[in-house]
Design a protein around this motif. Structure first.
Motif, mmCIF file in Angstrom:
data_model
loop_
_atom_site.group_PDB
_atom_site.id
_atom_site.type_symbol
_atom_site.label_atom_id
_atom_site.label_comp_id
_atom_site.label_asym_id
_atom_site.label_seq_id
_atom_site.Cartn_x
_atom_site.Cartn_y
_atom_site.Cartn_z
ATOM 1 N N GLY A 291 -12.408 4.055 19.921
ATOM 2 C CA GLY A 291 -13.795 3.994 19.518
ATOM 3 C C GLY A 291 -13.966 3.112 18.301
ATOM 4 N N ALA A 292 -15.176 3.082 17.772
ATOM 5 C CA ALA A 292 -15.471 2.209 16.638
ATOM 6 C C ALA A 292 -14.632 2.540 15.414
ATOM 7 C CB ALA A 292 -16.960 2.301 16.299
ATOM 8 N N ASP A 293 -14.304 3.829 15.231
ATOM 9 C CA ASP A 293 -13.502 4.240 14.071
ATOM 10 C C ASP A 293 -12.019 4.360 14.382
ATOM 11 O OD1 ASP A 293 -13.591 6.427 15.703
ATOM 12 O OD2 ASP A 293 -14.303 7.847 14.184
ATOM 13 N N GLY A 294 -11.610 3.914 15.572
ATOM 14 C CA GLY A 294 -10.199 3.951 15.955
ATOM 15 C C GLY A 294 -9.790 5.196 16.704
ATOM 16 N N ILE A 295 -10.629 6.225 16.695
ATOM 17 C CA ILE A 295 -10.325 7.437 17.438
ATOM 18 C C ILE A 295 -10.613 7.199 18.919
ATOM 19 C CG2 ILE A 295 -10.819 9.898 17.719
ATOM 20 C CD1 ILE A 295 -9.380 9.126 15.107
ATOM 21 N N LEU A 296 -9.725 7.660 19.776
ATOM 22 C CA LEU A 296 -9.870 7.442 21.206
ATOM 23 C C LEU A 296 -11.091 8.165 21.761
ATOM 24 C CD1 LEU A 296 -6.138 7.873 22.307
ATOM 25 C CD2 LEU A 296 -7.399 5.718 22.060
ATOM 26 N N PHE B 214 -11.258 12.074 21.204
ATOM 27 C CA PHE B 214 -9.979 12.790 21.292
ATOM 28 C C PHE B 214 -9.774 13.539 19.970
ATOM 29 C CE2 PHE B 214 -5.760 12.448 23.723
ATOM 30 C CZ PHE B 214 -5.336 13.676 23.258
ATOM 31 N N HIS B 215 -10.496 14.638 19.848
ATOM 32 C CA HIS B 215 -10.420 15.492 18.664
ATOM 33 C C HIS B 215 -9.852 16.833 19.104
ATOM 34 C CE1 HIS B 215 -11.719 17.316 14.785
ATOM 35 N NE2 HIS B 215 -11.828 18.403 15.533
ATOM 36 N N GLN C 285 0.928 11.045 12.306
ATOM 37 C CA GLN C 285 1.601 10.300 13.376
ATOM 38 C C GLN C 285 0.711 10.166 14.604
ATOM 39 O OE1 GLN C 285 5.419 12.130 14.055
ATOM 40 N NE2 GLN C 285 6.272 11.411 12.109
ATOM 41 N N LEU C 286 0.019 11.229 14.981
ATOM 42 C CA LEU C 286 -0.859 11.157 16.152
ATOM 43 C C LEU C 286 -2.082 10.289 15.873
ATOM 44 C CD1 LEU C 286 -0.652 14.827 17.509
ATOM 45 C CD2 LEU C 286 0.568 12.798 18.303
ATOM 46 N N ALA C 287 -2.485 10.232 14.601
ATOM 47 C CA ALA C 287 -3.617 9.362 14.241
ATOM 48 C C ALA C 287 -3.293 7.895 14.510
ATOM 49 C CB ALA C 287 -3.981 9.572 12.777
ATOM 50 N N GLU C 288 -2.014 7.545 14.458
ATOM 51 C CA GLU C 288 -1.613 6.153 14.704
ATOM 52 C C GLU C 288 -1.914 5.697 16.116
ATOM 53 O OE1 GLU C 288 2.079 4.539 13.014
ATOM 54 O OE2 GLU C 288 2.475 6.556 12.245
ATOM 55 N N VAL C 289 -2.066 6.641 17.037
ATOM 56 C CA VAL C 289 -2.414 6.266 18.417
ATOM 57 C C VAL C 289 -3.838 6.714 18.757
ATOM 58 C CG1 VAL C 289 -0.030 6.202 19.240
ATOM 59 C CG2 VAL C 289 -1.317 8.354 19.357
ATOM 60 N N GLY C 290 -4.623 7.046 17.733
ATOM 61 C CA GLY C 290 -6.023 7.344 17.945
ATOM 62 C C GLY C 290 -6.345 8.786 18.269
ATOM 63 N N ILE C 291 -5.416 9.711 18.045
ATOM 64 C CA ILE C 291 -5.667 11.133 18.281
ATOM 65 C C ILE C 291 -6.022 11.792 16.952
ATOM 66 C CG2 ILE C 291 -4.661 13.317 19.030
ATOM 67 C CD1 ILE C 291 -2.850 11.726 20.908
#
Length: 561
Positions: free
Chosen positions: A391-396, A403-404, A425-431
C-alpha cells in the motif's frame, strides 16, 4: 581456580549432539526402549558417606513467573509448575539424568506384557504421603480415577494417558494398567509428574483449590505460597525412597527450597550477584560467559528437548489460511538476529519441529531446500503470489484489507524484546504486527483459543518425540489440548497414531521423520529457536541434578564451600 560449567549430566550427550550439528555431523540415534524392564541393580551415582555432607541450609531460586497451580492431574501447561512438581511428587518411573534410561520411581520394577497391551507396576513398600498416610496401589487407582474424571482438565489424560484403556489393583503393591494398543511412549509418560499420586485427604479437604495446597510423597513438603512473590517447600523428614540415581538415601540435605518470583531479568541477575538468591533460572545471557569464569558461581546449561520455540499460526482463519503467507513469514524471520539480539547468542537457530538432541530429531529439516532460511526475496514473492500488494505506506493490502495482525505475547522484558524483533522483521515484508502483552495465564488462554491472530510458544520440554502429538493432532485443538494452530490434517493424525502404537524406536523415528516432512510443507508453526536453559548457582550449592526434561532436582543438593 576457574569455575567449571556443570552440565546436567544427560545434557553432556545433548550438547555433544548440538556440537555435532554445528559441525555438520549426524547425531547418534537413540536406542529403542526395551519391552520388559527391571530396575537396575545399582545406583548410577557414587554413594557419598552421609556424615561428610552438611545438613541444613536453604536454596532460594529466582523464577521468571508465577504459576497457576501445583496439581499434577489438572496441569494446564505451565512449564514452571512442572519444574516444581518433581520435588513435591514422586514419579511412578524416572529417567536417569546420566543415561536418560527409564528406571524406578514409586514403582521399584515393572513388566510389559508380551503383547505390549499391559504394564504392571510393582510399588515400593514403606512410602508415605506428606499427611502421614501410607501409599499403596489404591492410591494409584485414585490418581487414575481423578485423571479420567470428566471434571478434570483434559490435558493430562489426552496427552500423557491417552493409551490407557483401564486399570486394576492386583494387590496392595501391584497395579496393572491395560492399554488400548501397544505403546512406544507410555513408559516415558510414566516418568512425568502429571501421572503421579496425590494425597487423597488433601484433595478432599481443598477440592478445586488442591493445586494451591499440594500434597504428595516427594522429598519436599509444600509450606506456603505468596502470589507473585514466592513458593516455599521444606524437607520431608520421613523421606527414604529415592530413585537409585541419587547419591544418598534418607531425607534431603536442605532445610528448604524457595522459588522467588522475579519477572524482570535484570532484577533477577542483580539478586544472584548480591547473594539475595543462591540459584537462578534465565540469568542475563550476556553475563553467562563472565559467570562461567567466576569461581563464585557454577553454571548449568540444560538444552531443552522437545519442540523448539515457534510462531503459532492458526491455519483455520485469515490471513494464515493461505500456506503461502505462512511460508512467507518463515522466510521473513531472521533466526540468527533473534538468537543474537534476544537470546544473546545462547541456544541454536533451527527450522526443525524437534529440538536438536530430542530422540528422533531429524537433521534434514535444517538442510537447504527443506528448512526456511532468511530470504526476503522469497518472502515477497510468495506474498505477491498470494495476492498481497504494497500500500501507500508500505503495508501490504489485499482486497482493500491491510495486512494488520495481532501477536499475543508473554509480558516479560525478554519476550517483549522477542516480539519487537519479530514485529520489525515482518514489517520488512509489509506485515504490520500489533503486540498484545499479557500476563502468563491470560497469554496461555489467548494462545490456545487463538484470540489474537498469532503468538510465539514452546511446547515441552519432552523426552520423547510424542511431544509433537500435543501440537499437531486434531484431537488436541482447543479446548482439549495444545494444538493452538488449529491444524487438522487426517494424514498427520494417522501417522501420529501409528507412531504412538509402534514399539521399535527406529521405526518410530522413521514415522516422525515423515510427519516432519509433511508439517514442514503445511507449516502451521514456524520453528526458529532451540532453547538452552541456563541455571546459575552460587559455588556453595552442590549436588544439583536435572531430569532430562530440564527439571531441577533438589534431593541431593547441599550447601558447602
Amino acid at each position: 581456580m576457574r569455575s567449571q560449567v556443570r552440565f546436567c549430566i544427560l545434557s553432556v550427550t545433548v550438547v555433544t549432539m548440538l556440537l555435532l550439528l554445528t559441525a555438520g555431523c549426524a547425531a547418534p540415534e537413540t536406542p529403542a526402549p526395551e519391552a520388559t524392564t527391571a530396575a537396575p541393580a545399582t545406583a548410577t551415582a557414587a554413594i557419598t558417606p552421609e556424615d561428610v555432607i552438611p545438613q541444613g541450609g536453604d536454596v532460594v531460586m529466582g523464577m521468571q513467573a508465577d504459576i497457576d497451580a501445583l496439581d499434577p492431574h489438572n496441569w494446564t501447561g505451565f512449564f514452571y509448575a512442572t519444574q516444581i512438581m518433581p520435588n513435591i511428587y514422586d514419579m511412578l518411573l524416572t529417567r536417569d539424568p546420566a543415561t536418560g534410561e527409564i528406571g524406578p520411581g514409586l514403582a521399584e520394577r515393572w513388566e510389559v506384557s508380551e503383547d505390549g497391551m499391559s504394564i504392571t507396576l510393582y510399588l515400593k513398600e514403606g512410602v508415605k504421603f506428606h499427611d502421614g498416610a501410607p501409599m499403596d496401589a489404591n492410591d494409584l487407582d485414585y490418581a487414575f480415577e481423578r485423571i479420567f474424571d470428566e471434571n478434570t482438565q483434559p490435558n493430562v489424560r489426552t496427552s500423557y494417558a491417552e493409551p490407557v484403556q483401564d486399570w486394576e489393583v492386583v494387590d496392595d503393591y501391584t497395579f496393572k494398567i491395560n492399554l488400548k494398543y501397544p505403546s512406544g511412549v507410555f513408559l516415558d509418560s510414566l516418568t512425568y509428574p502429571q501421572l503421579s499420586v496425590v494425597c487423597k485427604s488433601a484433595v478432599e479437604e481443598w477440592g478445586d483449590d488442591f493445586g494451591q495446597h499440594p500434597c504428595g510423597t516427594g522429598p519436599f513438603v509444600f509450606k506456603e505460597w505468596v502470589r507473585d512473590d514466592h513458593i516455599t517447600l521444606v524437607r520431608n523428614p520421613d523421606y527414604n525412597w529415592p530413585p537409585p540415581y541419587f547419591s544418598h538415601t534418607g531425607q534431603a540435605y536442605l532445610d528448604s527450597v524457595t522459588y522467588r518470583i522475579i519477572p524482570d531479568q535484570i532484577t533477577r541477575q542483580a539478586a544472584i550477584e548480591t547473594g539475595e538468591l543462591n540459584m537462578t533460572m534465565y540469568p542475563q545471557n550476556r553475563e553467562v560467559p563472565r559467570m562461567i569464569e567466576d569461581p563464585g558461581f557454577e553454571a548449568y546449561p540444560v538444552p531443552r528437548q522437545g519442540m523448539p520455540r515457534e510462531l503459532t499460526l492458526p491455519v483455520d482463519r485469515w490471513p494464515f489460511d493461505d500456506v503461502r503467507v505462512r511460508k512467507a513469514m518463515a522466510y521473513a524471520l531472521d533466526r540468527q538476529e533473534i538468537l543474537d539480539v534476544v537470546f544473546e547468542g545462547v541456544g541454536l537457530v533451527t527450522s526443525s519441529f524437534l529440538a536438536p538432541g530430542t530422540p528422533c530429531y531429524w537433521e534434514g529439516a535444517e538442510a537447504s531446500g527443506i528448512g526456511y532460511s532468511h530470504d526476503l526475496d522469497e518472502a515477497n514473492r510468495l506474498l505477491a503470489e498470494a495476492g498481497w500488494e504494497p500500500g501507500a505506506d508500505g503495508i501490504l493490502v489485499k482486497d482493500g484489507q491491510r495486512f494488520h495482525v495481532t501477536m499475543s505475547g508473554f509480558q516479560t522484558p525478554l519476550f517483549m524484546t522477542l516480539h519487537q524483533v519479530v514485529q520489525a522483521q515482518l514489517a520488512e515484508v509489509g506485515i504490520e504486527v500489533e503486540i498484545v502483552a499479557l500476563e502468563q495465564a491470560a497469554w496461555m488462554a489467548a494462545l490456545r483459543q487463538a484470540e489474537c491472530n498469532f503468538s510465539d510458544n514452546q511446547l515441552g520440554p519432552g523426552s520423547d518425540p510424542h511431544v509433537m502429538f500435543q501440537a499437531l493432532d486434531s484431537a488436541q485443538i482447543y479446548p482439549t489440548g495444545w494444538n493452538a494452530a488449529f491444524y487438522n490434517n487426517p494424514e498427520i493424525d494417522s501417522l501420529l497414531g501409528e507412531a504412538l502404537r509402534t514399539m521399535d524406536q527406529s521405526e518410530r523415528c522413521g514415522i516422525y521423520k515423515e510427519i516432519q516432512e509433511i508439517v514442514m510443507e503445511d507449516l502451521p508453526y514456524v520453528p526458529f529457536y532451540a532453547q538452552v536453559d541456563y541455571f546459575i548457582t552460587s559455588s556453595d550449592v552442590n549436588g544439583l541434578l536435572f531430569d532430562p526434561k530440564s527439571l531441577p532436582l533438589f534431593y541431593d543438593v547441599y550447601i558447602a564451600e
